[in-house]
Design a protein around this motif. Structure first.
Motif, mmCIF file in Angstrom:
data_model
loop_
_atom_site.group_PDB
_atom_site.id
_atom_site.type_symbol
_atom_site.label_atom_id
_atom_site.label_comp_id
_atom_site.label_asym_id
_atom_site.label_seq_id
_atom_site.Cartn_x
_atom_site.Cartn_y
_atom_site.Cartn_z
ATOM 1 N N ARG A 185 0.822 -1.213 0.000
ATOM 2 C CA ARG A 185 0.000 0.000 0.000
ATOM 3 C C ARG A 185 0.855 1.262 0.000
ATOM 4 O O ARG A 185 0.493 2.281 -0.596
ATOM 5 N N THR A 186 1.996 1.210 0.652
ATOM 6 C CA THR A 186 2.851 2.397 0.763
ATOM 7 C C THR A 186 3.980 2.402 -0.264
ATOM 8 O O THR A 186 4.833 3.290 -0.230
ATOM 9 N N SER A 187 3.994 1.425 -1.179
ATOM 10 C CA SER A 187 5.131 1.299 -2.101
ATOM 11 C C SER A 187 5.293 2.515 -3.003
ATOM 12 O O SER A 187 6.400 2.793 -3.477
ATOM 13 N N ALA A 188 4.215 3.258 -3.241
ATOM 14 C CA ALA A 188 4.344 4.467 -4.062
ATOM 15 C C ALA A 188 5.289 5.472 -3.412
ATOM 16 O O ALA A 188 5.911 6.290 -4.106
ATOM 17 N N ASP A 189 5.427 5.404 -2.080
ATOM 18 C CA ASP A 189 6.295 6.351 -1.373
ATOM 19 C C ASP A 189 7.773 6.082 -1.631
ATOM 20 O O ASP A 189 8.604 6.984 -1.458
ATOM 21 N N PHE A 190 8.118 4.843 -1.997
ATOM 22 C CA PHE A 190 9.536 4.554 -2.248
ATOM 23 C C PHE A 190 9.763 4.023 -3.661
ATOM 24 O O PHE A 190 10.717 3.309 -3.925
ATOM 25 N N ARG A 191 8.876 4.382 -4.567
ATOM 26 C CA ARG A 191 9.087 4.063 -5.984
ATOM 27 C C ARG A 191 10.288 4.854 -6.486
ATOM 28 O O ARG A 191 10.414 6.054 -6.224
ATOM 29 N N HIS A 192 11.168 4.190 -7.224
ATOM 30 C CA HIS A 192 12.421 4.825 -7.642
ATOM 31 C C HIS A 192 12.857 4.211 -8.967
ATOM 32 O O HIS A 192 12.706 2.997 -9.176
ATOM 33 N N PRO A 193 13.404 5.009 -9.895
ATOM 34 C CA PRO A 193 13.812 4.453 -11.193
ATOM 35 C C PRO A 193 14.914 3.408 -11.101
ATOM 36 O O PRO A 193 15.101 2.626 -12.034
ATOM 37 N N ALA A 246 4.915 -8.903 -18.704
ATOM 38 C CA ALA A 246 5.906 -8.032 -19.336
ATOM 39 C C ALA A 246 5.458 -6.577 -19.272
ATOM 40 O O ALA A 246 6.260 -5.672 -18.993
ATOM 41 N N SER A 247 4.175 -6.332 -19.511
ATOM 42 C CA SER A 247 3.662 -4.961 -19.481
ATOM 43 C C SER A 247 3.750 -4.365 -18.086
ATOM 44 O O SER A 247 4.109 -3.193 -17.918
ATOM 45 N N SER A 248 3.445 -5.161 -17.066
ATOM 46 C CA SER A 248 3.495 -4.631 -15.702
ATOM 47 C C SER A 248 4.929 -4.366 -15.263
ATOM 48 O O SER A 248 5.188 -3.433 -14.498
ATOM 49 N N VAL A 249 5.887 -5.159 -15.743
ATOM 50 C CA VAL A 249 7.297 -4.867 -15.462
ATOM 51 C C VAL A 249 7.689 -3.545 -16.113
ATOM 52 O O VAL A 249 8.352 -2.696 -15.500
ATOM 53 N N ALA A 250 7.272 -3.362 -17.366
ATOM 54 C CA ALA A 250 7.634 -2.148 -18.100
ATOM 55 C C ALA A 250 7.061 -0.893 -17.450
ATOM 56 O O ALA A 250 7.658 0.189 -17.542
ATOM 57 N N SER A 251 5.907 -1.015 -16.787
ATOM 58 C CA SER A 251 5.269 0.150 -16.167
ATOM 59 C C SER A 251 5.524 0.224 -14.669
ATOM 60 O O SER A 251 4.835 0.946 -13.953
ATOM 61 N N SER A 252 6.528 -0.495 -14.188
ATOM 62 C CA SER A 252 6.795 -0.594 -12.748
ATOM 63 C C SER A 252 7.391 0.672 -12.153
ATOM 64 O O SER A 252 7.388 0.849 -10.936
ATOM 65 N N GLY A 253 7.925 1.540 -12.990
ATOM 66 C CA GLY A 253 8.643 2.702 -12.491
ATOM 67 C C GLY A 253 10.141 2.504 -12.463
ATOM 68 O O GLY A 253 10.895 3.465 -12.286
#
Length: 675
Positions: A190-198, A296-303
Motif C-alpha cells: 500500500r505504501t510502495s508508491a512512497d519509495f518508488r524509484h527508477p 511483461a507490461s506490468s514490469v515495463a510500467s513498474s517505475g
C-alpha cells in the motif's frame, strides 16, 4: 563468498573471475583452515534459505584439497550424510533467553525479516502484533531504554544479539505469524508508491531497502507469495537474489513460468545483472519470450528505468521447454541486408543431424523477426530472390579525389550466399555470452543470435547501444555456483500437447499419411487406422528412434513382426505391425488394441523390457515431439549446465502426463540418461 575466496588468495579480478576457483583451492600444496561464523544467519532475511544452501552446497565446494572449513551450524541444518567425526556438538548457551519483561515492541521487532528495521516498519510491526498505533518517538524511547538489547543505526534498529530475536520469534504461534506477515505485505504494498524509484525500491531510502529485501519473504510466510509473483510492477523492484531466496524458502519444488523460475534459470546460466534496471529488463524479456505479455507490461510500467527492452524474441529462453522455442534454429553469424528496400537480418545457421552439421541461410525482417526468405542451402541465392536482396550501401568517409564531394557506391546485389556475410564479425566466446554471435546494430535495433535462437532489443533513451553490444547476455559464473532447480518455461498460450506438435519439429512436408489400402486388414483398431490415414507418421531418425512412413531398404511400413520366443511375452497378442525402429528393436502397433510397443532384441534387454511405449498411436505421436524437444533442447546446453539433468526430468514428467503407463517404458529414458 567473495570475501572468503579473496582472503584465501584466489584471484577474482575481472579477467580471472571466469576461471574455476575450485581447481585453485584443490591445487594448494600447504594445509589451510577457513573459519566461518554465524553461518546459520546467512542471507538478507531471517527466514532465508541461504544457511541451508551454504552448508549443503557451497561449503562442500570450498572444502577441497588441503583446505578445511570449520563453521557453526544448527543441528537441523546439518547435511544428512555428514560424517560423525566431522561434527563437534557444543552445549546450548543458557544465557540468551530474553527477559520475560521485554516490551511488546521488542517482541514485534523480532518478526522483521531484514535485521535492520526502519522506524516506520517497526511501528507497523507493533501495530500488527498489538493492534495499537505507536509513534516513532515512543519507539525511539524504547530503543534508548533497552540499549542493551537493540542498536540504532543509519538503516534502522537491530538486535545487539540476534539470538534474542531468534528466541522471541519462537514465542509466536503459526496463526500469529501468518497474520503479522499478511499485515506487513499489505502495508508495504500500500505504501510502495512512497519509495518508488527508477533504480528500484532499494535506492529510495531505508524503508525502500527493507521492502526490496524483505517483502517477498513476508509474502512467503503470509501465504501470498504466488500472488506477489504475478505482479510484475512489484517484482521488478525485488533483487534477483531476493526472488530466488524467497522462492526456495517457499517450496522445494519451484514451478516454471514465473519470475522466480526465470531468476533461477538465468542465475544458473551465469546471467546475474549488475543493476536493478538491468534485472527488470531481463524479467521483461523472459516474460515476453513465453508470451506472458501481461507480466511483461506490468514490469515495463513498474517505475524501474529499463536500460533496454525486447523488440521481438525467437529463441529458446533459459529454462524453456517447448517445440515453439526451437523453431528459429541455431545461428552462427548475422549480417545486415536489404530486402525489397527494407532492413533485414541474414542469418547463417546450422542444422545438426546424424552427427553432421549442415549450414543454411535465412532472411528475417529486422522489425518483427519474421522469416521472409529461405532457408537456402546451396551456394547461390535462388534466382527468384536475386533482385530482392542488396547489401547495405557503403558510404565513403572521405571526399572524392576528383570532385571533393562525399562519395558513395550503388547498392550491390549479391549472387552467392557467402557474399552476405563478407563483412560480418566472427562469433564471440561461447562460454562468455548467452548468444555469442557478434551483435548486429540495424537502426535502433540490436540483434543477438546463437545456438539458442535470435532476439532483438532496443536501448532506452540515453543508453549507448555499443555498451549493450558488449554487455548484453554476458555470463558470469556466480561464485557460489548453481542455486536451485526450477520447473520449465512454456508459452502461456500453448495448446495442450498433441500429435500436431510434430509439425513444428519436422514440418508438414516430412509427415506422410498412409493410404487406406496400405493398412493391414488385421489392424482393426479404428482410431489407429484413422490417425494413420488422416495425419500419418513423420520421417524421423533421432535419438536412436526412426519412424518409417514409407519404410526403408530393409523394412516396409506395416511389415508383420513376430514376438521373439526368447523374450518375455506381453499382454498384447498381436498381430504386430512395424512402423519404425528404436535402439535396434522394432516399434510395432498391436492390431486389435492400437497399443505401441518396442520389441526387445533379445532376453538380455531387461532394462528395455517390452512394456507398451504408449496406450495408443495418438499418445505415442504426442509423446514423440515431447521427447524430441527434450533431446534437441539438451543439445543446445553447454557442458556442465544444470539444465542438462533437469531436461531429463521435464521430459519424463511430460511423457507421464500424456500416458502414465507408456511413460514408464525404459526406452524413453535410456537415451536421456546415457548420452
Amino acid at each position: 563468498m567473495h570475501k572468503a575466496l579473496s582472503s584465501l588468495g584466489v584471484d577474482l579480478s575481472p579477467g580471472e573471475r571466469g576461471g574455476d576457483w575450485r581447481f585453485t583451492l584443490g591445487s594448494w600444496s600447504e594445509e589451510r583452515l577457513l573459519v566461518l561464523v554465524n553461518s546459520h544467519r546467512a542471507g538478507l532475511t531471517r527466514r532465508s534459505y541461504e544457511p541451508e544452501r551454504l552448508l549443503h552446497s557451497t561449503l562442500p565446494l570450498l572444502a577441497r584439497g588441503k583446505l578445511a572449513v570449520l563453521t557453526d551450524a544448527r543441528p537441523e541444518l546439518l547435511p544428512s550424510g555428514a560424517p560423525a567425526e566431522a561434527v563437534f556438538r557444543l552445549a546450548e548457551p543458557t544465557d540468551l533467553a530474553p527477559a520475560p519483561d521485554l516490551p511488546a515492541a521488542l517482541r514485534a521487532l523480532a518478526l522483521a525479516e531484514p535485521r535492520s528495521v526502519p522506524l516506520p516498519v517497526w511501528a507497523e510491526l507493533v501495530a500488527a502484533v498489538t493492534g495499537e498505533t505507536v509513534a516513532a518517538g515512543e519507539l525511539t524511547e524504547v530503543a534508548r531504554v533497552h540499549a542493551d538489547a537493540v542498536l540504532v543505526g543509519s538503516l534502522g534498529v537491530s538486535f545487539v544479539d540476534e539470538a534474542v530475536a531468534e528466541v522471541l520469534r519462537h514465542q509466536f504461534d503459526s496463526a500469529e505469524l501468518t497474520r503479522v506477515n499478511r499485515h506487513m505485505v499489505t502495508w508495504l504494498l500500500r505504501t510502495s508508491a512512497d519509495f518508488r524509484h527508477p533504480e528500484g525500491w532499494a535506492k529510495a531510502g531505508a524503508v525502500g531497502l527493507y521492502a526490496a529485501t524483505g517483502l517477498a519473504m513476508h509474502a512467503v510466510q503470509a501465504g501470498t507469495y504466488e500472488e506477489l509473483l504475478r505482479d510484475g510492477g512489484v517484482v521488478a523492484h525485488l533483487p534477483q537474489a531476493s526472488v530466488m531466496d524467497s522462492a526456495r524458502s517457499h517450496s522445494f519444488i519451484i514451478p516454471g513460468n514465473s519470475p522466480a523460475s526465470d531468476a533461477l534459470h538465468l542465475w544458473n546460466w551465469g546471467v546475474v545483472p549488475r543493476s536493478q534496471g538491468e534485472w527488470a529488463s531481463w524479467l521483461h524479456l523472459m516474460a515476453w519470450s513465453r508470451d506472458d505479455l501481461a507480466l511483461a507490461s506490468s514490469v515495463a510500467s513498474s517505475g524501474v528505468a529499463l536500460p533496454w527492452r525486447v523488440r521481438w524474441a525467437r529463441w529458446r529462453l533459459p529454462g524453456g521447454f517447448h517445440a515453439r522455442f526451437l523453431e528459429a534454429g541455431r545461428f552462427i553469424r548475422l549480417a545486415e541486408v536489404r530486402r525489397q528496400g527494407r532492413s533485414a537480418v541474414a542469418g547463417l545457421q546450422k542444422r545438426v543431424a546424424g552427427g553432421s552439421t549442415d549450414p543454411y541461410v535465412t532472411i528475417r525482417d529486422v522489425e518483427t523477426g519474421e522469416l521472409v526468405a529461405g532457408p537456402w542451402e546451396q551456394g547461390e541465392i535462388p534466382q527468384e530472390h536475386g533482385t530482392e536482396l542488396t547489401l547495405p550501401t557503403a558510404t565513403a568517409t572521405a571526399p572524392s579525389a576528383s570532385s571533393g564531394a562525399q562519395g558513395s557506391q550503388s547498392p550491390e546485389r549479391p549472387t552467392r550466399l557467402a557474399e552476405l556475410f563478407g563483412a560480418s564479425s566472427p562469433p564471440r566466446d561461447n562460454s562468455a555470452f548467452l548468444l555469442p554471435c557478434a551483435p548486429l546494430l540495424v537502426g535502433d535495433v540490436l540483434v543477438f543470435g546463437g545456438d539458442l535462437g535470435l532476439l532483438a532489443i532496443q536501448a532506452a533513451n540515453g543508453v549507448d547501444p555499443s555498451v549493450l553490444s558488449d554487455t548484453f547476455g554476458s555470463r558470469r559464473q556466480p561464485l557460489s555456483w548453481e542455486y536451485s532447480d526450477a520447473g520449465p518455461s512454456t508459452p502461456v498460450d500453448a495448446a495442450p500437447s498433441s500429435h500436431s506438435d510434430l509439425i513444428a519439429l519436422f514440418g508438414e512436408e516430412d509427415i506422410f499419411e498412409a493410404e487406406p489400402e496400405e493398412l493391414p486388414d488385421e489392424l482393426t483398431h479404428q482410431g489407429t487406422r484413422d490417425l494413420f490415414t488422416d495425419f500419418g507418421l513423420p520421417d524421423m531418425d533421432e535419438g536412436g528412434m526412426a519412424l518409417l512412413p514409407y519404410g526403408d531398404g530393409e523394412v516396409e511400413l506395416f511389415d508383420e513382426v513376430d514376438w521373439p520366443d526368447d523374450v518375455e511375452s506381453v499382454a498384447d497378442r498381436g498381430p504386430f505391425f512395424q512402423i519404425g525402429t528404436w535402439m535396434g528393436g522394432e516399434i510395432v502397433v498391436d492390431g486389435p488394441t492400437g497399443h505401441i510397443l518396442r520389441v526387445p532384441t533379445g532376453p538380455d534387454e531387461e532394462e528395455l523390457a517390452g512394456l507398451p511405449a504408449a496406450r495408443s498411436l495418438e499418445s505415442f505421436l504426442t509423446m514423440v515431439p515431447l521427447w524430441v524437444t527434450g533431446l534437441r533442447t539438451r543439445a543446445l546446453l553447454p557442458p556442465g549446465s544444470p539444465e542438462r539433468g533437469q531436461i531429463t526430468h521435464w521430459v519424463l514428467g511430460a511423457l507421464a502426463d500424456v500416458d502414465a503407463a507408456g511413460g514408464e517404458q525404459p526406452a524413453w529414458s535410456y537415451v536421456l540418461h546415457n548420452e
